[in-house]
Design an enzyme around this catalytic site. Structure first.
Site, mmCIF file in Angstrom:
data_model
loop_
_atom_site.group_PDB
_atom_site.id
_atom_site.type_symbol
_atom_site.label_atom_id
_atom_site.label_comp_id
_atom_site.label_asym_id
_atom_site.label_seq_id
_atom_site.Cartn_x
_atom_site.Cartn_y
_atom_site.Cartn_z
ATOM 1 N NE ARG A 20 -2.314 -1.837 3.262
ATOM 2 C CZ ARG A 20 -2.715 -1.940 4.526
ATOM 3 N NH1 ARG A 20 -3.741 -1.227 4.951
ATOM 4 N NH2 ARG A 20 -2.081 -2.721 5.366
ATOM 5 C CG ASP A 108 4.435 -0.716 10.644
ATOM 6 O OD1 ASP A 108 4.391 -1.106 11.827
ATOM 7 O OD2 ASP A 108 3.576 -1.002 9.803
HETATM 8 C C1 UD1 Z 1 -1.253 -7.322 12.347
HETATM 9 C C2 UD1 Z 1 -2.034 -8.227 13.299
HETATM 10 C C3 UD1 Z 1 -3.312 -7.514 13.742
HETATM 11 C C4 UD1 Z 1 -2.946 -6.191 14.389
HETATM 12 C C5 UD1 Z 1 -2.074 -5.353 13.467
HETATM 13 C C6 UD1 Z 1 -1.549 -4.161 14.217
HETATM 14 C C7 UD1 Z 1 -1.594 -10.505 12.525
HETATM 15 C C8 UD1 Z 1 -2.111 -11.674 11.804
HETATM 16 N N1 UD1 Z 1 -2.386 -9.451 12.622
HETATM 17 O O1 UD1 Z 1 -2.090 -7.128 11.222
HETATM 18 O O2 UD1 Z 1 -4.035 -8.325 14.674
HETATM 19 O O3 UD1 Z 1 -4.150 -5.509 14.733
HETATM 20 O O4 UD1 Z 1 -0.946 -6.107 13.008
HETATM 21 O O5 UD1 Z 1 -0.850 -3.311 13.353
HETATM 22 O O6 UD1 Z 1 -0.490 -10.543 13.035
HETATM 23 N N2 UD1 Z 1 5.441 -9.029 8.435
HETATM 24 C C9 UD1 Z 1 6.546 -9.808 8.258
HETATM 25 N N3 UD1 Z 1 6.446 -10.966 7.580
HETATM 26 C C10 UD1 Z 1 5.256 -11.407 7.078
HETATM 27 C C11 UD1 Z 1 4.113 -10.598 7.270
HETATM 28 C C12 UD1 Z 1 4.236 -9.414 7.957
HETATM 29 O O7 UD1 Z 1 7.655 -9.454 8.689
HETATM 30 O O8 UD1 Z 1 5.229 -12.488 6.489
HETATM 31 C C13 UD1 Z 1 5.581 -7.766 9.152
HETATM 32 C C14 UD1 Z 1 5.197 -6.583 8.313
HETATM 33 O O9 UD1 Z 1 6.336 -6.027 7.671
HETATM 34 C C15 UD1 Z 1 4.647 -5.621 9.342
HETATM 35 C C16 UD1 Z 1 4.098 -6.530 10.446
HETATM 36 O O10 UD1 Z 1 4.676 -7.787 10.237
HETATM 37 O O11 UD1 Z 1 5.652 -4.818 9.923
HETATM 38 C C17 UD1 Z 1 2.580 -6.627 10.439
HETATM 39 O O12 UD1 Z 1 2.163 -7.221 9.231
HETATM 40 P P1 UD1 Z 1 0.845 -6.790 8.499
HETATM 41 O O13 UD1 Z 1 0.651 -7.654 7.329
HETATM 42 O O14 UD1 Z 1 0.827 -5.335 8.317
HETATM 43 O O15 UD1 Z 1 -0.253 -7.211 9.586
HETATM 44 P P2 UD1 Z 1 -1.600 -6.473 9.812
HETATM 45 O O16 UD1 Z 1 -2.559 -6.900 8.770
HETATM 46 O O17 UD1 Z 1 -1.382 -5.034 10.014
HETATM 47 MG MG MG Z 2 0.045 -3.577 9.316
#
Ligand code: UD1
Ligand code: MG
Length: 459
Positions: A20, A108
């Site tokens: 995004r 972040d």
């Molecule tokens: C996640 C939480 C959600 C919470 C929110 C808060 C989960 C499933 N959900 O959702 O409950 O309310 O954060 O902001 O955890 N990342 C990795 N590797 C991956 C996927 C993500 O390092 O394979 C990192 C991303 O870079 C990011 C963080 O994890 O910094 C969160 O990932 P994101 O996909 O944004 O989760 P949300 O949908 O925001």
């Molecule tokens: Mg997120």
């Protein structure tokens, strides 16, 4: 609050692609007031004195690693990225096992405060929980994961908005994505994760339900601070968070005795220092490793980067300063330009439309109007007349101009380098100086004026 945190490890999740942001640059490298986003949580964690910090990188892993190579953290690469639970699985082997607790957070969240993490850990300790999650109550819970509790207020599970039932969606307490776990429990629970959700990812949030399944206690800490956990997913959120960071920086300076005429229109990067009683007008940009002394006046539209400014310096409107040094009581501008390696000594004055590059202007030098000084050493008390140019470049090489103490350079002089004007010498206005001028001599190098009779044609 004083809590020892050496027995804690942190895992920072920063591998996601951040679609995004619509950017070629990895999200966590986007700058916020002069520092990449990820620097903020990493510095907060460092300040806590944790035993170990592991950062999970994936998207643009090499770029992220190289930007943070001087930080005392370890990197693990998650490739491909199969969800937040998978990210912690990838980090798990790097954990030394010396730490009893593991804090997990995202890369972040630049506004996250050390005290919030201390409180979270304190709650984790007090309750003896297997997992403690930081939550917040939002009037618009949006796409955050929902905290599902039983009637006694015990946390049962976390449900992602996209997987939630309508009843769960109406819950306003959400998961900030910041947790504290007991390490043995975490390592074991990670093995039980299954991708049976809308995104077919391994969700870290499912670790909470795993604790309940084992009858292990789960705790939560609801923070009142609705800003500190705010994550960045779009450029709109980037701007919103950056403006909060900017306000925090500006407030710190104001509380230290700096006057900001309009803090909402003042841009001071995080590493800048400013002395008391300095006054800064609107629309100034103070960047990089800049320091400004006490009692300075910085007028509107001034940009200063990576420079050291002394005390009682006046910097008038529209001045630009980069990688330079300015001593006490110097006056600059309006519209002066100090390019890298300019070194202005005590009480020097550089005025309107004067450009200086890689030059020393010793104490009391005056170059007040329309001048270019490059690769020069200008002695104490020299007066550089309006329109003087050091011709330092022959198209291939740069050459040095030396003007010794007390010399006077008349207006509209071209000094063709390499050249030296001796101590106390005088150069007549409009001269093109190609040979050294000995001390105390007067050099004139211009066509002599002739006044001819005019023949006026009478019709
Ligand atoms: C996640 C939480 C959600 C919470 C929110 C808060 C989960 C499933 N959900 O959702 O409950 O309310 O954060 O902001 O955890 N990342 C990795 N590797 C991956 C996927 C993500 O390092 O394979 C990192 C991303 O870079 C990011 C963080 O994890 O910094 C969160 O990932 P994101 O996909 O944004 O989760 P949300 O949908 O925001
Ligand atoms: Mg997120």
């Amino acid at each position: 609050m004083h809590v020892s945190l050496t027995n804690i490890a942190a895992v920072v999740l920063a591998a996601g692609k951040s679609t995004r942001m619509k950017s070629r640059l990895a999200k966590v490298l986007h700058p916020i007031m002069g520092k990449p986003m990820l620097a903020y949580p990493l510095e907060t964690l460092q300040g806590l004195g944790l035993g170990q910090i592991v950062v999970v990188v994936g998207h643009q892993a090499e770029a992220v690693k190289s930007q943070f190579s001087h930080y005392p953290v370890e990197f693990v690469v998650q490739e491909p990225q199969l969800g937040t639970g998978h990210a912690v699985q990838v980090a798990a082997p790097a954990l030394t096992g010396l730490q009893k607790c593991v804090i997990v957070l995202c890369g972040d969240v630049p506004l996250l405060q050390a005290d919030t993490l201390r409180e979270l850990y304190q709650r984790h300790q007090d309750t003896g929980a297997a997992a403690t999650v930081l939550t917040v109550e939002l009037s618009v819970p949006g796409s955050y994961g929902r905290i599902v509790k039983d009637s006694q207020g015990n946390v049962l599970k976390i449900v992602e908005a996209r997987d939630a039932t309508p009843a769960e969606l109406s819950i306003r307490e959400i998961n900030t994505g910041i947790y504290c776990f007991q390490q043995p429990f975490l390592l074991e629970a990670l093995q039980t994760l299954r991708p049976d959700n809308d995104q077919q990812e391994l969700y870290l949030t499912d670790v909470i339900a795993a604790a309940r399944d084992r009858n292990l206690p789960v705790a939560s800490l609801k923070t009142a601070d609705k800003q500190s956990f705010q994550g960045i997913n779009t450029r709109v959120e980037l701007a919103a968070v950056a403006s909060l960071v900017r306000r925090q920086i500006n407030e710190k300076h104001m509380l230290n005795g700096v006057t900001l005429m309009d803090p909402d229109a003042t841009y001071i990067e995080s590493e800048v220092s400013i002395g008391a009683d300095t006054v800064i007008f609107p629309n100034c940009y103070l960047m990089g490793r800049t320091s400004i002394g006490e009692e300075c006046l910085v007028e509107p539209n001034v940009k200063i980067s990576d420079s050291r400014i002394g005390s009682r310096v006046t910097i008038k409107m529209g001045t630009v300063i980069a990688e330079s040094q300015v001593a006490d009581e110097v006056q600059l501008g309006p519209y002066a330009h100090l390019r890298p390696l300019s070194d202005l000594r005590l009480k020097a004055r550089v005025g309107n439309f004067v450009e200086v590059k890689k030059s020393v202007l010793h104490a009391g030098v005056k170059a007040n109007h329309l001048t270019y000084i490059g690769d020069a050493d200008i002695g104490e008390g020299v007066n550089v007349g309006a329109g003087t140019i050091t011709c330092n470049y022959d198209g291939k090489n740069k050459f040095k101009t030396t003007i010794e103490a007390g010399a006077f350079i008349g207006s509209n002089t071209a000094l063709v380098a390499p050249v030296t004007v001796g101590e106390g010498a005088y150069v007549g206005a409009g001269s093109t100086i190609t040979k050294d001028v000995p001390p105390h001599k007067l050099a004139v190098a211009r066509g002599r004026q002739v006044n001819l009779d005019r023949k006026i044609k009478k019709s």
